[in-house]
Design a protein around this motif. Structure first.
Motif, PDB file in Angstrom:
ATOM      1  N   PRO A  69       0.774  -1.240   0.000  1.00 37.73           N
ATOM      2  CA  PRO A  69       0.000   0.000   0.000  1.00 37.73           C
ATOM      3  C   PRO A  69       0.808   1.294   0.000  1.00 37.73           C
ATOM      4  CG  PRO A  69      -0.370  -1.240   2.035  1.00 37.73           C
ATOM      5  CD  PRO A  69       0.512  -2.077   1.163  1.00 37.73           C
ATOM      6  N   ASP A  70       2.117   1.213   0.209  1.00 37.40           N
ATOM      7  CA  ASP A  70       2.914   2.444   0.149  1.00 37.40           C
ATOM      8  C   ASP A  70       3.673   2.564  -1.173  1.00 37.40           C
ATOM      9  OD1 ASP A  70       4.693   0.351   0.690  1.00 37.40           O
ATOM     10  OD2 ASP A  70       6.045   1.634   1.842  1.00 37.40           O
ATOM     11  N   ARG A  71       3.465   1.603  -2.134  1.00 43.78           N
ATOM     12  CA  ARG A  71       4.236   1.572  -3.371  1.00 43.78           C
ATOM     13  C   ARG A  71       3.368   1.747  -4.608  1.00 43.78           C
ATOM     14  NH1 ARG A  71       9.561   0.851  -4.110  1.00 43.78           N
ATOM     15  NH2 ARG A  71       9.335  -0.862  -5.556  1.00 43.78           N
ATOM     16  N   HIS A 103      -2.543   8.821  -4.245  1.00 46.87           N
ATOM     17  CA  HIS A 103      -3.038   7.539  -3.745  1.00 46.87           C
ATOM     18  C   HIS A 103      -2.313   7.107  -2.461  1.00 46.87           C
ATOM     19  CE1 HIS A 103      -4.856   7.180  -7.754  1.00 46.87           C
ATOM     20  NE2 HIS A 103      -5.664   6.304  -7.181  1.00 46.87           N
ATOM     21  N   GLY A 104      -1.579   8.026  -1.855  1.00 42.03           N
ATOM     22  CA  GLY A 104      -0.925   7.737  -0.584  1.00 42.03           C
ATOM     23  C   GLY A 104       0.334   6.899  -0.686  1.00 42.03           C
ATOM     24  N   ARG A 105       0.898   6.786  -1.878  1.00 36.12           N
ATOM     25  CA  ARG A 105       2.114   5.986  -2.039  1.00 36.12           C
ATOM     26  C   ARG A 105       3.336   6.805  -1.665  1.00 36.12           C
ATOM     27  NH1 ARG A 105      -2.203   3.213  -2.477  1.00 36.12           N
ATOM     28  NH2 ARG A 105      -2.021   1.236  -3.543  1.00 36.12           N
ATOM     29  N   ARG A 106       4.361   6.125  -1.151  1.00 37.71           N
ATOM     30  CA  ARG A 106       5.578   6.808  -0.727  1.00 37.71           C
ATOM     31  C   ARG A 106       6.797   6.457  -1.566  1.00 37.71           C
ATOM     32  NH1 ARG A 106       6.284   5.552   5.205  1.00 37.71           N
ATOM     33  NH2 ARG A 106       5.331   3.603   4.588  1.00 37.71           N
ATOM     34  N   SER A 107       6.652   5.471  -2.478  1.00 34.95           N
ATOM     35  CA  SER A 107       7.760   5.131  -3.357  1.00 34.95           C
ATOM     36  C   SER A 107       7.233   4.547  -4.662  1.00 34.95           C
ATOM     37  CB  SER A 107       8.722   4.146  -2.685  1.00 34.95           C
ATOM     38  OG  SER A 107       8.086   2.913  -2.467  1.00 34.95           O
ATOM     39  N   VAL A 108       8.098   4.592  -5.675  1.00 34.68           N
ATOM     40  CA  VAL A 108       7.762   4.069  -6.997  1.00 34.68           C
ATOM     41  C   VAL A 108       8.863   3.111  -7.418  1.00 34.68           C
ATOM     42  CG1 VAL A 108       7.443   4.666  -9.441  1.00 34.68           C
ATOM     43  CG2 VAL A 108       6.487   6.136  -7.668  1.00 34.68           C
ATOM     44  N   GLY A 109       8.471   2.006  -8.008  1.00 33.78           N
ATOM     45  CA  GLY A 109       9.419   1.032  -8.515  1.00 33.78           C
ATOM     46  C   GLY A 109       9.252   0.822 -10.004  1.00 33.78           C
TER      47      GLY A 109
END
Length: 151
Positions: A69-71, A103-109
């Motif tokens: 949920p953070d990604r 969307h509340g994400r803190r990182s992207v991969g």
């Protein structure tokens, strides 16, 4: 509108056919199998289309992870060869970063093949850390480079 000023909009499911028609030509090799229709059927609200008066200039298929949920994850990005070198990929990435934050994400991969030196260099310039190659990431003999970037 000219080729130099693309307009971004959210993708739609029906954009798939336009992408499928050009993606192998844009890459210069068969890559469509890495982008099945289901990605735009299910993730079009978080994906982007870049258009100019000349048609499709680029696209980004992005996902907000259901299992982390953070990604968020950028699955596939393409820029028409004539539109490259003008910052369009950077613009699409930055726009997607905003979607991920919303969307509340803190990182992207993201991932790419170890031989895709241009993609590896681009991701480094965009602030991603690069790890790998990770052996057999996509199955036996399918090593991948792994990218991660905090938002």
């Amino acid at each position: 509108m000219t080729t130099a000023d693309p307009m971004l909009r959210p993708a739609r499911s029906d954009d798939y056919d336009r992408i499928a028609a050009v993606v192998d030509d844009w890459w210069g090799r068969p890559v469509l199998r890495s982008l099945p229709r289901l990605f735009l059927d299910h993730f079009h609200p978080t994906s982007l289309i870049a258009e100019t008066g000349d048609g499709l200039a680029g696209f980004l298929v992005g996902i907000v992870s259901a299992s982390e949920p953070d990604r968020a994850y950028i699955h596939f990005v393409g820029v028409r060869p004539e539109s490259r070198g003008r910052g369009l990929a950077r613009t699409m990435y930055e726009h997607f970063f905003g979607i991920a934050r919303d969307h509340g994400r803190r990182s992207v991969g993201a991932i790419t093949s170890p031989v895709n030196e241009a993609s590896i260099a681009f991701h480094r310039r965009m602030g991603f850390t690069v790890a790998g190659p990770r052996a057999d990431y996509n199955g036996p003999g399918e090593d991948m480079m792994i990218f991660s970037r905090p938002l």
